[in-house]
Design a protein around this motif. Structure first.
Motif, PDB file in Angstrom:
ATOM      1  N   ARG A 114     -41.431  80.954 141.182  1.00 57.73           N
ATOM      2  CA  ARG A 114     -40.925  81.131 140.264  1.00 57.73           C
ATOM      3  C   ARG A 114     -40.839  80.429 139.210  1.00 57.73           C
ATOM      4  O   ARG A 114     -41.791  79.197 139.543  1.00 57.73           O
ATOM      5  N   ASP A 115     -41.457  81.001 138.212  1.00 60.46           N
ATOM      6  CA  ASP A 115     -41.423  80.236 136.579  1.00 60.46           C
ATOM      7  C   ASP A 115     -40.034  79.674 136.594  1.00 60.46           C
ATOM      8  O   ASP A 115     -39.041  79.353 136.744  1.00 60.46           O
ATOM      9  N   GLN A 116     -40.801  79.393 135.368  1.00 62.46           N
ATOM     10  CA  GLN A 116     -40.053  78.102 134.999  1.00 62.46           C
ATOM     11  C   GLN A 116     -38.888  77.954 134.083  1.00 62.46           C
ATOM     12  O   GLN A 116     -37.562  77.017 134.559  1.00 62.46           O
ATOM     13  N   GLU A 117     -38.440  78.928 133.638  1.00 60.34           N
ATOM     14  CA  GLU A 117     -36.173  79.010 132.997  1.00 60.34           C
ATOM     15  C   GLU A 117     -35.548  79.502 134.866  1.00 60.34           C
ATOM     16  O   GLU A 117     -35.637  78.576 134.682  1.00 60.34           O
ATOM     17  N   PHE A 118     -36.670  80.231 135.493  1.00 62.90           N
ATOM     18  CA  PHE A 118     -35.700  79.913 136.541  1.00 62.90           C
ATOM     19  C   PHE A 118     -35.159  78.829 137.378  1.00 62.90           C
ATOM     20  O   PHE A 118     -34.489  78.309 137.689  1.00 62.90           O
TER      21      PHE A 118
END
Length: 103
Positions: free
Chosen positions: A47-51
């Motif tokens: 997953r990406d950083q925001e998630f």
């Protein structure tokens, strides 16, 4: 002791709609107990950083996170994301080629 743990399928259920995945309250409680031990706990995810921020930092967890399969690392002591991907596209290829030639 360092524990590396994956998010999808380990800490959170796998879903046909990945954006709907949320860690469960029981998991949050277990993670809180782990953070009270001497173990270093690191969450590794595709997953990406925001998630990951939404899932873990918003719950006030203070352990390292690795996003995008390790391309980005969140250091709780620095409170920022570090890009671990080389900006030189040939650098990683040369490193991989050296390993491939070895084997």
């Amino acid at each position: 002791v360092v524990i590396f743990c994956d998010l999808d399928g380990t800490l959170a259920p796998i879903s046909s709609i990945p954006s709907d995945v949320r860690i469960q309250k029981e998991t949050i409680d277990i993670l809180r107990r782990i953070t009270d031990t001497n173990a270093e706990f690191v969450i590794v995810s595709g997953r990406d950083q925001e998630f990951l921020e939404e899932q873990f930092l918003d719950h006030d967890f203070h352990f390292p996170l690795a996003a995008c399969h390790g391309a980005y690392y969140f250091s709780p002591s620095e409170e920022e994301w570090i890009n671990l991907v080389s900006h030189d596209p040939l650098k990683w290829k040369n490193n991989v080629m050296d390993i491939l030639k070895l084997y």
